[in-house]
Write an enzyme that holds these catalytic residues in place. Sequence first.
Site, PDB file in Angstrom:
ATOM      1  N   GLY A 196      -9.761  -3.362  -3.591  1.00 51.19           N
ATOM      2  CA  GLY A 196     -10.798  -4.321  -3.214  1.00 51.19           C
ATOM      3  C   GLY A 196     -12.180  -3.862  -3.624  1.00 51.19           C
ATOM      4  O   GLY A 196     -13.021  -4.656  -4.063  1.00 51.19           O
ATOM      5  N   ALA A 208      -4.967   2.355  -0.805  1.00 52.23           N
ATOM      6  CA  ALA A 208      -4.722   1.689  -2.090  1.00 52.23           C
ATOM      7  C   ALA A 208      -5.295   0.273  -2.080  1.00 52.23           C
ATOM      8  O   ALA A 208      -5.924  -0.165  -3.052  1.00 52.23           O
ATOM      9  CB  ALA A 208      -3.225   1.662  -2.395  1.00 52.23           C
ATOM     10  N   ASP A 209      -5.078  -0.457  -0.998  1.00 42.81           N
ATOM     11  CA  ASP A 209      -5.653  -1.794  -0.855  1.00 42.81           C
ATOM     12  C   ASP A 209      -7.175  -1.729  -0.859  1.00 42.81           C
ATOM     13  O   ASP A 209      -7.845  -2.535  -1.508  1.00 42.81           O
ATOM     14  CB  ASP A 209      -5.179  -2.435   0.449  1.00 42.81           C
ATOM     15  CG  ASP A 209      -3.799  -3.037   0.346  1.00 42.81           C
ATOM     16  OD1 ASP A 209      -3.592  -3.890  -0.532  1.00 42.81           O
ATOM     17  OD2 ASP A 209      -2.923  -2.656   1.132  1.00 42.81           O
ATOM     18  N   ILE A 210      -7.717  -0.775  -0.115  1.00 41.76           N
ATOM     19  CA  ILE A 210      -9.167  -0.691   0.047  1.00 41.76           C
ATOM     20  C   ILE A 210      -9.857  -0.351  -1.269  1.00 41.76           C
ATOM     21  O   ILE A 210     -10.867  -0.963  -1.635  1.00 41.76           O
ATOM     22  CB  ILE A 210      -9.513   0.340   1.142  1.00 41.76           C
ATOM     23  CG1 ILE A 210      -9.106  -0.222   2.515  1.00 41.76           C
ATOM     24  CG2 ILE A 210     -10.996   0.699   1.121  1.00 41.76           C
ATOM     25  CD1 ILE A 210      -9.148   0.787   3.638  1.00 41.76           C
ATOM     26  N   ASP A 231       0.820  -1.212   0.000  1.00 43.60           N
ATOM     27  CA  ASP A 231       0.000   0.000   0.000  1.00 43.60           C
ATOM     28  C   ASP A 231       0.855   1.264   0.000  1.00 43.60           C
ATOM     29  O   ASP A 231       0.595   2.203  -0.765  1.00 43.60           O
ATOM     30  CB  ASP A 231      -0.924  -0.009   1.224  1.00 43.60           C
ATOM     31  CG  ASP A 231      -1.853   1.186   1.254  1.00 43.60           C
ATOM     32  OD1 ASP A 231      -2.942   1.111   0.667  1.00 43.60           O
ATOM     33  OD2 ASP A 231      -1.480   2.223   1.845  1.00 43.60           O
TER      34      ASP A 231
END
Length: 214
Positions: A174, A169-171, A141
């Site tokens: 997803g 960034a991960d969220i 991230d």
Amino acid sequence: MNLSKPLEGISVLDLTRVLAGPFCTMLLCDMGANVVKVERPEGGDDSRSFSPFVGDDSAYFMSINRGKKSITLNLKTVEGKKLLERLIERFDVLVENFRPGVFERLGFSAQRLREINPRLIYTCSSGFGHSGPMSHRTAYDLIIQGLSGMMSITGPDENSPTKVGSSIADIFCGTFACIGILAALHSRNLTGKGQKVDVAMLDSMVSVLENAIA
């Protein structure tokens, strides 16, 4: 059939770990999908060891894996791969966030998945996607926040680039993967065919920069 949630009746095979992938399948689970999380036999998802803990359980892990069922499979063995094939035959969606190329080396290319289950929605999330010159690079991230330019517009001034407080960034990766799955499920209702959904953290992060990208 009286469905109380929009994705009831949809089965999701979750081969993801830590955040981007599990966040995607968490959203699907919240919408009523039956999510079965596949973990490695030794230790399971890495985030099971992340603090803070409630008793012996990671609050981090529980917060993004709520509502899911969990099994273990050793995909390095012939028996584990055969069991996974039998599961793939029965599921609507498969989500994985291995580094690009790893799932293929295990014997599960997009083509092979289509042969096993032509209706399967195969979804992969990674740092840079499954194509392009950076596809095989490792991503976290913090790296994606820096590369995308998000850190350059965050902080007290232009000389102090700062990480956003959450793993944004991960969220977002997803979230966009979840949107892609919903679109693919709608397409399957029209065509009867599954497809591959390929979502990259970098693409997702750049897409939310608004006018700063200009």
